[in-house]
Design an enzyme around this catalytic site. Structure first.
Site: not given
Ligand code: URA
Length: 210
Positions: A105, A109, A201, A204
């Site tokens: 990402r 933006t 996550d 993770d």
């Protein structure tokens, strides 16, 4: 598949998912559970694969027995957490071809940017199953599907472990032709884009990076 969203509510799936959600579950156990659950989800996402028959001889007689019609399959892992689902699925479908899509990402933006893309040839001729454990905002999943369609895929399914309503809505808007199979539809996303109640996550937890 008829429905845009299928929640696999099988007791084994739900039990394993609960163990995965628990924050005290170790990396090793999390990974093992993911492997097991991915096979149960693979069972559901491949339910309507076309069949044909082949003559076999049992010890008693000859019969026309059902076999897969040889539809070519491609499993596409959305990096990095997709690899956790991929491993178990490949044990069940060892002849499937495998692709990888890497997106990050952009901090300015907030849009997904491709950093890796490698998929099998003849994607237009294959059932493509894209895998990513967490369907959160849906932005990276929708972008990954965009890339697969640009590469020629026309028959795509999306397999995840947990989905947020926001992600399902985003996918439905961007790719109404792509059925989603998940183990659970959770409540919502929090302000950081995590699925709540979720499991944290996924990358993770499966790779032990936190
Ligand atoms: N990705 C994750 O790994 N977890 C979430 O809750 C959302 C996105």
């Amino acid at each position: 598949m008829k429905n845009h969203l299928t929640v696999v509510d099988h007791p084994l799936v739900q039990h394993k998912l609960t163990l995965m959600r628990e924050k005290g579950t170790s990396t090793a156990v999390f990974r093992q559970l993911l492997r097991e659950i991915s096979q149960l989800l693979a069972y559901e996402v491949t339910r309507e694969l076309p069949m044909t028959t082949r003559k076999v001889e049992t010890p008693l007689q000859e019969m026309d027995a059902p076999v897969l019609a040889g539809r070519k399959l491609a499993l596409v892992s959305i990096l990095r957490a997709g690899n956790g689902l991929l491993d178990g699925m490949l044990e069940l479908i060892p002849s499937a071809r495998v692709g990888f899509v890497g997106l990050y990402r952009d901090e300015e933006t907030l849009k997904p940017v491709q950093y890796y893309f490698k998929v099998p040839t003849e994607l237009n001729d294959r059932l493509v199953i894209a895998v990513d454990p967490m369907l959160a905002t849906g932005n990276s999943s929708a972008a990954a599907i965009d890339l697969l369609k640009e590469a020629g895929a026309t028959d795509i399914r999306f397999l995840c472990l947990l989905a947020a309503p926001e992600g399902v809505a985003r996918m439905k808007e961007a790719h109404p032709d792509v059925p989603i199979v998940t183990a659970a539809l959770d409540e919502r996303l929090n302000e950081k884009g995590y699925i709540v109640p979720g499991l944290g996550d996924a990358g993770d937890r499966m790779f032990g990076t936190k």
